[in-house]
Design an enzyme around this catalytic site. Sequence first.
Site, PDB file in Angstrom:
ATOM      1  N   GLY A 149      88.163  12.664  47.592  1.00 61.17           N
ATOM      2  CA  GLY A 149      87.575  11.597  48.406  1.00 61.17           C
ATOM      3  C   GLY A 149      88.585  10.747  49.151  1.00 61.17           C
ATOM      4  N   ASP A 201      86.402  29.435  59.916  1.00 58.44           N
ATOM      5  CA  ASP A 201      86.823  30.714  60.495  1.00 58.44           C
ATOM      6  C   ASP A 201      85.771  31.207  61.490  1.00 58.44           C
ATOM      7  OD1 ASP A 201      89.060  30.824  58.579  1.00 58.44           O
ATOM      8  OD2 ASP A 201      87.459  31.103  57.129  1.00 58.44           O
ATOM      9  N   HIS A 229      88.320  33.689  52.300  1.00 59.25           N
ATOM     10  CA  HIS A 229      88.861  32.704  53.235  1.00 59.25           C
ATOM     11  C   HIS A 229      90.373  32.659  53.018  1.00 59.25           C
ATOM     12  CE1 HIS A 229      89.543  29.112  55.525  1.00 59.25           C
ATOM     13  NE2 HIS A 229      90.050  28.506  54.469  1.00 59.25           N
TER      14      HIS A 229
END
Lengths: 327, 327
Positions: free
Chosen positions: B11, B158, B186
């Site tokens: 965060g 992507d 990925h």
Amino acid sequence: MKIKRIAVTGGAGQIAYSLLFRIANGDFLGPNQPVALHLLDLPQFEGALKGVQMELDDCVFPLLKEVKVGSDAEEVFGGVHYAFLVGAKPRGPGMERKDLLADNGKIFVGQGKALNNAASKDVRVLVVGNPCNTNCLIAMHNAPDLPRTSFHAMTRLDQNRGVFQLAQKANVHTTEVTHMTIWGNHSATQVPDFLNAKIHGGPAVKLLDRKWLETEFVSIIQKRGAEVIAARGKSSAASAANAAVGALKAITEPTPHGQWFSSAVYTENNPYGIDEDLVFSFPCRSKGQGDFEIVKGLEIDSFLKEKIAITQKELMEERDLVRGLLK
Amino acid sequence: MKIKRIAVTGGAGQIAYSLLFRIANGDFLGPNQPVALHLLDLPQFEGALKGVQMELDDCVFPLLKEVKVGSDAEEVFGGVHYAFLVGAKPRGPGMERKDLLADNGKIFVGQGKALNNAASKDVRVLVVGNPCNTNCLIAMHNAPDLPRTSFHAMTRLDQNRGVFQLAQKANVHTTEVTHMTIWGNHSATQVPDFLNAKIHGGPAVKLLDRKWLETEFVSIIQKRGAEVIAARGKSSAASAANAAVGALKAITEPTPHGQWFSSAVYTENNPYGIDEDLVFSFPCRSKGQGDFEIVKGLEIDSFLKEKIAITQKELMEERDLVRGLLK
């Protein structure tokens, strides 16, 4: 729908990094308005600008039709309909206010001239880079062919901070707090006006302790930027970008009936007797398309009056320090 | 309308800093859905988290009803309907892939368990932190009470990069490029599928040179992240955040008829013969509310087949390295 062209200066900086993606997503001009982004920064940041452009490309925003980047203000401002002047030289260690004003003054002389020569004649300009009121005054003076009402300096972040603090204190959601005015300079002398602010449509002063409003509330707003830096280790960027979107949107869209927003605008013929030839934050309302007026007749009690005199004095001093840059 | 609770890990990091304000603005769940943000980060970043919370407050987003921050995953994940797992340990200098997987593995074991124990039973999870496919596999295995179909790893960035490159090469706007699939991991072995991609509704391979597609196109997508770092001096954050919004939105909203999107999902019973018990990127379509299926019957020619085998092998190796963390 014809493309709207939007310039953002300081394009490689942190506020722009939060701002550009919001604009490209339609948060500024809405979900049907195609946009082109024109990014300006110093020559040494052209590589970084290119990186930002790559990321904008990689977002495949449906509304984003073109991204231009460069370091020549006149080239980048060509045909723009809106300009967010975000880039400014920050105050360095041991730097005097006079030097800060002079250094930034040069930037805003150049950008005022470039806007005058290259932007669309109906361009609306929001100055975010600090000291934003006086930077705005300089840009305006150096853009003699553009209406002075086209220039605004941002006090929206202060307005939003004021709204949040009142909401938190009154234990209501921020949407219940309205009519929050910031008077004067976007600086530590700014005047967050609790007297005319409303909560649930009624006076905030009826719900909240006057003592708290006069002391802590005003102080929290004035120091909030420093608090964020202390916590994050970096200055406010996303909230400044959000305020910039809100500020120029407020000028562009008709203001809901009976409401107003804060914006620092030219003081010529202002209804509160503020010295002329300043850029000063007032309550404003817009008919849309940048056609705005200063809201008249707000109550100014002795507490506000005294504070407003102080912020006015500061702006007059700033003006004296940049006199040579004004026309 | 009932509040939707959205967790974001990492965060206090850069991607979250771009992501949180987009979510709070309604970009993820739309302009009518009130939201609460639950921010998680390591104990040493609680100060920075507090700063982010202050900035969220200072935006006075009408839809943002609550911000929770903390470093205890089970506490922060309490009742969340969506979780963006963004935080991950980056690869340090001289660090082996095995160590990277092990260090991140520990994080995602803990977060999987915490989601299992504390999140809403219909929570949808998007893993963004790298290596995201295997991190996602680990989290899923450690959340036995949640459906495996609730876990996704992000290949949307992507996909978007592929769309942009095809659009640029064909000299059309990105909105004209559709059906862009990313297969597999990925990582640098990912397979951007130009064979099934469409431009103006027709095959991309009919408009663009096959040689360019097989070599440069694939290579540009695989190396785009490094290119952005080279230009900006920082890794992609705003475009990653934008992709994260798009990825979880694609899963949550019904996919337009005949379209699909890429998402890395569990391989159990997949229609392409990929090894089971992996998280692998496929073309997917959603009926809304996270009810998605893998699109069947896409043409896989020998070029794609070979590339897909390589990315599958890499994912199987990653799985072997974290075997001890899977149930």
